[in-house]
Write an enzyme that holds these catalytic residues in place. Structure first.
Site, short mmCIF file in Angstrom:
data_model
loop_
_atom_site.label_atom_id
_atom_site.label_comp_id
_atom_site.label_asym_id
_atom_site.label_seq_id
_atom_site.Cartn_x
_atom_site.Cartn_y
_atom_site.Cartn_z
N GLN A 100 124.78 53.42 11.49
CA GLN A 100 125.14 52.59 10.33
C GLN A 100 125.94 53.43 9.33
O GLN A 100 125.52 54.54 8.96
CB GLN A 100 123.89 52.02 9.63
CG GLN A 100 124.26 51.03 8.53
CD GLN A 100 123.04 50.35 7.89
OE1 GLN A 100 121.90 50.70 8.17
NE2 GLN A 100 123.30 49.39 7.01
N HIS A 106 124.91 44.05 8.27
CA HIS A 106 125.99 43.29 8.93
C HIS A 106 125.69 43.19 10.41
O HIS A 106 125.11 44.09 11.01
CB HIS A 106 127.35 43.94 8.69
CG HIS A 106 127.38 45.41 8.96
ND1 HIS A 106 126.88 46.33 8.05
CD2 HIS A 106 127.84 46.13 10.01
CE1 HIS A 106 127.04 47.54 8.54
NE2 HIS A 106 127.60 47.46 9.74
N HIS A 108 127.51 42.94 13.97
CA HIS A 108 128.75 43.07 14.71
C HIS A 108 128.76 42.01 15.82
O HIS A 108 127.74 41.83 16.50
CB HIS A 108 128.85 44.43 15.42
CG HIS A 108 128.92 45.62 14.51
ND1 HIS A 108 130.09 46.29 14.25
CD2 HIS A 108 127.95 46.29 13.83
CE1 HIS A 108 129.85 47.32 13.45
NE2 HIS A 108 128.55 47.35 13.18
P1 AMP Z 1 128.32 50.24 10.90
O1 AMP Z 1 128.85 51.55 11.42
O2 AMP Z 1 127.40 49.51 11.83
O3 AMP Z 1 127.75 50.40 9.50
O4 AMP Z 1 129.59 49.29 10.80
C1 AMP Z 1 130.48 49.31 9.73
C2 AMP Z 1 131.75 48.69 10.22
O5 AMP Z 1 132.53 48.32 9.11
C3 AMP Z 1 132.63 49.63 11.07
O6 AMP Z 1 132.80 49.05 12.35
C4 AMP Z 1 133.93 49.72 10.28
O7 AMP Z 1 135.07 49.77 11.10
C5 AMP Z 1 133.87 48.45 9.45
N1 AMP Z 1 134.63 48.46 8.21
C6 AMP Z 1 134.61 49.42 7.25
N2 AMP Z 1 135.43 49.06 6.23
C7 AMP Z 1 135.94 47.86 6.55
C8 AMP Z 1 136.86 46.96 5.90
N3 AMP Z 1 137.39 47.24 4.71
N4 AMP Z 1 137.18 45.81 6.53
C9 AMP Z 1 136.66 45.51 7.75
N5 AMP Z 1 135.79 46.32 8.40
C10 AMP Z 1 135.44 47.47 7.82
#
Ligand code: AMP
Length: 120
Positions: A100, A106, A108
Site C-alpha cells: 500500500q 482503494h 484495484h
Molecule cells: P497502492 O500501492 O495499493 O496503495 O495503490 C496506489 C495506486 O494509486 C498505485 O497503483 C498508483 O499508480 C495509483 N496512483 C497514485 N497516484 C495516482 C493518481 N494521481 N491518479 C491515479 N492513480 C494514482
C-alpha cells in the site's frame, strides 16, 4: 452509510482527487465512491475504486463501514463489466509491507490480460 466529505486533515493524493484539486480519468462516480483509471496501469484495464470517506486502510475499517465496503465491491464488479471484462482481479493492499502506497482505502480492478497467481 454516511457519505462524508473528505477530511483535508487526513489528506492523500486521493483526497485531492475527490476534492477536484487534481484531475483523474473518471469511469464512475456516486454518492459514496469514485472510480478512475490508475495513473500507472499494471494491465490494459486498471481502475481504482475509492470511498469518498477517507478510511486509511482496510485494517482500519470498522463494523459501521460494512455497507460502504460492500458497495465498493459491487461498484468494482460493475466497472469491470462496463469495461467489457469477463475475468478480472480485485486487490486491496493493506499496509506498506503489503504494497500500500496511498493511505486512503482503494480497490484495484485489474484485467484485460492473463493474470497469474500467486501475485508477488
Ligand atoms: P497502492 O500501492 O495499493 O496503495 O495503490 C496506489 C495506486 O494509486 C498505485 O497503483 C498508483 O499508480 C495509483 N496512483 C497514485 N497516484 C495516482 C493518481 N494521481 N491518479 C491515479 N492513480 C494514482
Amino acid at each position: 452509510m454516511s457519505p462524508a466529505v473528505p477530511d483535508p486533515s487526513q489528506d492523500t493524493i486521493f483526497g485531492r482527487i475527490l476534492r477536484g484539486e487534481i484531475p483523474c480519468d473518471q469511469v464512475h462516480a456516486d454518492e459514496h465512491c469514485l472510480a478512475f483509471r490508475d495513473v500507472a496501469p499494471q494491465a490494459p484495464v486498471h481502475i481504482l475504486v475509492i470511498p469518498r470517506r477517507p478510511i486509511p486502510s482496510l485494517a482500519e475499517a470498522q463494523p459501521e463501514d460494512a455497507a460502504l465496503l460492500g458497495h465498493l465491491l459491487l461498484v468494482a464488479a460493475s466497472v469491470a463489466r462496463q469495461q467489457g471484462l469477463e475475468a478480472f482481479r480485485t486487490v486491496i493492499n493493506s499496509g506498506a509491507a503489503a504494497g500500500q502506497t496511498v493511505f486512503h482505502l482503494h480497490v484495484h480492478v485489474i484485467g484485460g490480460r492473463p493474470l497469474t497467481w500467486p501475485p508477488g
